[in-house]
Scaffold this active site. Sequence first.
Site, PDB file in Angstrom:
ATOM      1  CB  SER A 130      -0.947  -0.045   1.210  1.00  0.00           C
ATOM      2  OG  SER A 130      -1.911   0.973   1.150  1.00  0.00           O
ATOM      3  CG  ASP A 159      -3.328  -3.774  -3.903  1.00  0.00           C
ATOM      4  OD1 ASP A 159      -3.307  -3.671  -5.140  1.00  0.00           O
ATOM      5  OD2 ASP A 159      -4.387  -3.763  -3.248  1.00  0.00           O
ATOM      6  CG  HIS A 235      -5.442  -2.113  -0.261  1.00  0.00           C
ATOM      7  ND1 HIS A 235      -4.442  -2.041  -1.206  1.00  0.00           N
ATOM      8  CD2 HIS A 235      -5.102  -1.242   0.732  1.00  0.00           C
ATOM      9  CE1 HIS A 235      -3.528  -1.154  -0.809  1.00  0.00           C
ATOM     10  NE2 HIS A 235      -3.911  -0.661   0.350  1.00  0.00           N
TER      11      HIS A 235
END
Length: 307
Positions: A130, A159, A235
Amino acid sequence: MMSTSSVSVCSQIDVFAIGEYETKLVKPADTVTPKPLLIFTPLEAGEYPVLILLHGYLLNNSFYSQLSHQIASHGFVLVVPQLYSVAGPDATKEVAYVAEITNWLPEGLQQLLPSQVNANLTKLGLAGHSRGGKVAFALALNRVKTDLKLKFSLLIGIDPVDGMDKGIQTPPKVLTYIPHSFNIGMPVMVIGTGLGEVRKNTLFPACAPKGVNHEDFYNECCKPACYFVAKDYGHLDMLDDETKGIRGKATHCLCKNGKSREPMRRFVGGVVVAFLKAYLGGNFSYLMGIKDNENTPVVLQQVDFLV
């Protein structure tokens, strides 16, 4: 002073399962490291490559414990820092923190490992999830000037997210929207989630919106690079099954999730292990098997290689 806990593992050759090495979690005192760290290490005598793993926005590094044990059990030392407790949109300081941690490794890491375990810092990987993925790319691309003394061998974005939406990037900006513009000079892997760009509900934005997510990062990668997108997972589905505290509970309600975290976490662990074995150990068989979608615990929405 340090506290340790250990976990036993079974000997298996499947990269998506626990590997052959028994692993230990080492938690050093905060006073001996630049930032609080969790270190996941094999216990068997040997020399092992090192991977720095950066957490996502407002997440705890402990939320990646199951993933980190899985990767370490295949013969790698993981350094998982806690970069901050509270942070705003600007990640510039986090890039500097990671550089500081990296520069500390040669003199600080070895003394924290079991006596029979040696860290091979000539085989050093950098990964981030992230916002941590954004930070990893920002450091590798020199978006923030740092005095980095070690050279990374490879880069992994799990991600990765560069902001709130296209046109709303957060500093330091990483994406340029110019295809193949990332002149990183090392192998790169990007892992994406099919549900990351889907909103959980009308109250919260998507956790990995289109325009600033994995697709955009991969589009800017140069050779050699590989790309895997897990279709039915979200996610935060690579985190531990149980994440405690207010932040831990929030991970189950802020992002669109798959039915279970376990398959996605095993996939992320396995594809990271395969990538490390390929580009740090010269064994590409595991990575090529995943490319051919052999026995993966998730359905892959997209697979691509730049070679």
